[in-house]
Motif scaffolding. Structure first.
Motif, short mmCIF file in Angstrom:
data_model
loop_
_atom_site.label_atom_id
_atom_site.label_comp_id
_atom_site.label_asym_id
_atom_site.label_seq_id
_atom_site.Cartn_x
_atom_site.Cartn_y
_atom_site.Cartn_z
N GLY A 13 0.81 -1.21 0.00
CA GLY A 13 0.00 0.00 0.00
C GLY A 13 0.84 1.26 0.00
O GLY A 13 0.52 2.24 -0.68
N ALA A 14 1.96 1.24 0.73
CA ALA A 14 2.83 2.41 0.76
C ALA A 14 3.47 2.65 -0.61
O ALA A 14 3.57 3.80 -1.07
CB ALA A 14 3.93 2.20 1.81
N GLY A 15 3.88 1.56 -1.29
CA GLY A 15 4.44 1.71 -2.63
C GLY A 15 3.44 2.32 -3.59
O GLY A 15 3.78 3.22 -4.38
N LEU A 16 2.20 1.84 -3.51
CA LEU A 16 1.15 2.39 -4.36
C LEU A 16 0.89 3.87 -4.04
O LEU A 16 0.79 4.71 -4.95
CB LEU A 16 -0.14 1.60 -4.17
CG LEU A 16 -1.40 2.21 -4.79
CD1 LEU A 16 -1.24 2.30 -6.31
CD2 LEU A 16 -2.63 1.39 -4.42
N ALA A 17 0.83 4.20 -2.75
CA ALA A 17 0.53 5.58 -2.35
C ALA A 17 1.64 6.55 -2.80
O ALA A 17 1.36 7.67 -3.22
CB ALA A 17 0.35 5.65 -0.84
N LEU A 18 2.89 6.12 -2.71
CA LEU A 18 4.00 6.99 -3.11
C LEU A 18 3.94 7.31 -4.60
O LEU A 18 4.27 8.42 -5.02
CB LEU A 18 5.33 6.32 -2.76
CG LEU A 18 5.66 6.22 -1.27
CD1 LEU A 18 6.96 5.45 -1.05
CD2 LEU A 18 5.76 7.61 -0.64
N ALA A 19 3.56 6.31 -5.41
CA ALA A 19 3.45 6.56 -6.85
C ALA A 19 2.19 7.33 -7.20
O ALA A 19 2.19 8.18 -8.09
CB ALA A 19 3.48 5.22 -7.60
N ALA A 20 1.10 7.01 -6.50
CA ALA A 20 -0.19 7.64 -6.82
C ALA A 20 -0.25 9.10 -6.38
O ALA A 20 -1.02 9.88 -6.96
CB ALA A 20 -1.32 6.85 -6.16
N GLY A 21 0.56 9.49 -5.37
CA GLY A 21 0.49 10.87 -4.87
C GLY A 21 0.78 11.91 -5.94
O GLY A 21 -0.10 12.71 -6.30
N PRO A 22 2.01 11.95 -6.48
CA PRO A 22 2.30 12.97 -7.50
C PRO A 22 1.49 12.78 -8.77
O PRO A 22 1.11 13.76 -9.43
CB PRO A 22 3.81 12.77 -7.76
CG PRO A 22 4.15 11.43 -7.22
CD PRO A 22 3.18 11.16 -6.11
N LEU A 23 1.21 11.51 -9.10
CA LEU A 23 0.41 11.25 -10.30
C LEU A 23 -1.02 11.77 -10.11
O LEU A 23 -1.61 12.38 -11.02
CB LEU A 23 0.40 9.74 -10.55
CG LEU A 23 0.07 9.25 -11.95
CD1 LEU A 23 1.01 9.87 -12.98
CD2 LEU A 23 0.17 7.75 -12.00
N GLY A 24 -1.57 11.53 -8.92
CA GLY A 24 -2.91 12.01 -8.64
C GLY A 24 -3.00 13.52 -8.66
O GLY A 24 -3.99 14.10 -9.11
N ALA A 25 -1.93 14.18 -8.17
CA ALA A 25 -1.92 15.65 -8.21
C ALA A 25 -2.01 16.14 -9.66
O ALA A 25 -2.78 17.07 -9.97
CB ALA A 25 -0.65 16.17 -7.54
N MET A 26 -1.25 15.51 -10.53
CA MET A 26 -1.29 15.90 -11.93
C MET A 26 -2.66 15.63 -12.55
O MET A 26 -3.17 16.42 -13.35
CB MET A 26 -0.19 15.14 -12.69
CG MET A 26 0.20 15.72 -14.02
SD MET A 26 1.02 17.33 -13.91
CE MET A 26 2.62 16.87 -13.24
N VAL A 27 -3.26 14.50 -12.15
CA VAL A 27 -4.59 14.15 -12.66
C VAL A 27 -5.64 15.17 -12.20
O VAL A 27 -6.51 15.60 -12.97
CB VAL A 27 -4.98 12.73 -12.18
CG1 VAL A 27 -6.46 12.45 -12.43
CG2 VAL A 27 -4.12 11.70 -12.90
N VAL A 28 -5.53 15.62 -10.94
CA VAL A 28 -6.48 16.61 -10.42
C VAL A 28 -6.33 17.93 -11.18
O VAL A 28 -7.32 18.55 -11.57
CB VAL A 28 -6.25 16.81 -8.91
CG1 VAL A 28 -6.98 18.04 -8.41
CG2 VAL A 28 -6.71 15.57 -8.15
#
Length: 262
Positions: A13-28
């Motif tokens: 879950g931590a690995g997923l969250a670290l990748a999804a954080g900056p990617l999610g910011a760009m998506v938003v």
């Protein structure tokens, strides 16, 4: 002492969250929230293909997610409406995938896990796949961050700066495809978009810069994983939905703090 499966779940879950954080910011910022959802739905077709061919499900989901990302990016560059394109491709791929899975024997339990996730069943091999995917995404985001940011702010500004907005959109969609392939076993196809969007949305009201928002989104995602696993362990609730529930609670708190600061 924590059980091994819980440690593996937390690390995945931590690995997923670290990748999804900056990617999610760009998506938003780009208002592409539907893309993550659409790619996740399409990944079910990849699961069906992998099961039919006897391949690891991660390989099948990664192949279909990348194909989806490339197709959407190409059609968007040709002027196709993004929301319509995503709607047609996502639901068609989901329908084809579910029909294909129905012809396979003994996969109903696996299908349920793929729709809703089963982070507590992550194996050591899955953990390596998650962190390898996360490392690829983080390296890609670090390499293209400034160009992506410029293209997100304004395509005219990007052209003036020598940045190709279509290329940056393709890179972003490919990174999203990798995250979907990595995340489908952890939180399932129906909850992947939540892990992309909710931590980034929670960080938006507090961050002072794009980089701070990306870092805060990753941190909130990791905290949501830890909180969700604790909630699941304490209350015997489903782990994937519990993680998203905690993330939603953190969004509510940061939104209230953001309003109070204004």
């Amino acid at each position: 002492m924590l059980d091994d499966f819980l440690i593996r779940a937390g690390l995945a879950g931590a690995g997923l969250a670290l990748a999804a954080g900056p990617l999610g910011a760009m998506v938003v910022w780009r208002r592409m929230a539907y893309f993550g959802d659409a790619t996740a739905h399409a990944a079910i077709l990849g699961v069906a293909m992998a099961l039919a061919l006897g391949l690891p499900t991660g390989v099948g989901t990664l192949f279909v997610a990348l194909a989806m990302a490339g197709t959407v990016s190409t059609l968007a560059a040709k002027g196709w409406a993004m929301d319509t394109t995503l709607g047609v491709l996502a639901h068609s791929a989901l329908a084809f995938g579910l029909v294909a899975v129905s012809f396979l024997q003994g996969v109903r339990t696996d299908l349920s896990a793929l729709l809703f996730g089963d982070i507590l069943a992550v194996s050591r091999g899955d953990l390596g796949f998650v962190w390898a995917g996360a490392a690829v995404v983080l390296a890609l985001m670090g390499w293209r961050w400034q160009r992506m940011l410029t293209a997100t702010v304004s395509e005219d500004l990007a052209h003036a700066a020598g940045v190709n907005p279509d290329r940056e959109r393709l890179v972003l969609t490919l990174a999203l495809a990798v995250v979907v392939a990595v995340a489908i076993k952890i939180v399932g196809a129906l909850l992947i978009a939540a892990m992309l969007i909710i931590p980034a949305a929670a960080a938006r009201g507090l961050a002072r810069s794009p980089e701070a928002m990306a870092a805060m989104a990753a941190a909130i995602g990791v905290a949501a994983v830890a909180g969700g696993l604790f909630m699941s362990l304490s209350l015997d609730t489903p782990a994937g939905p519990s993680i998203v529930t905690v993330a939603a609670g953190m969004f509510a708190v940061t939104a209230a703090l953001g309003q109070a600061r204004r």
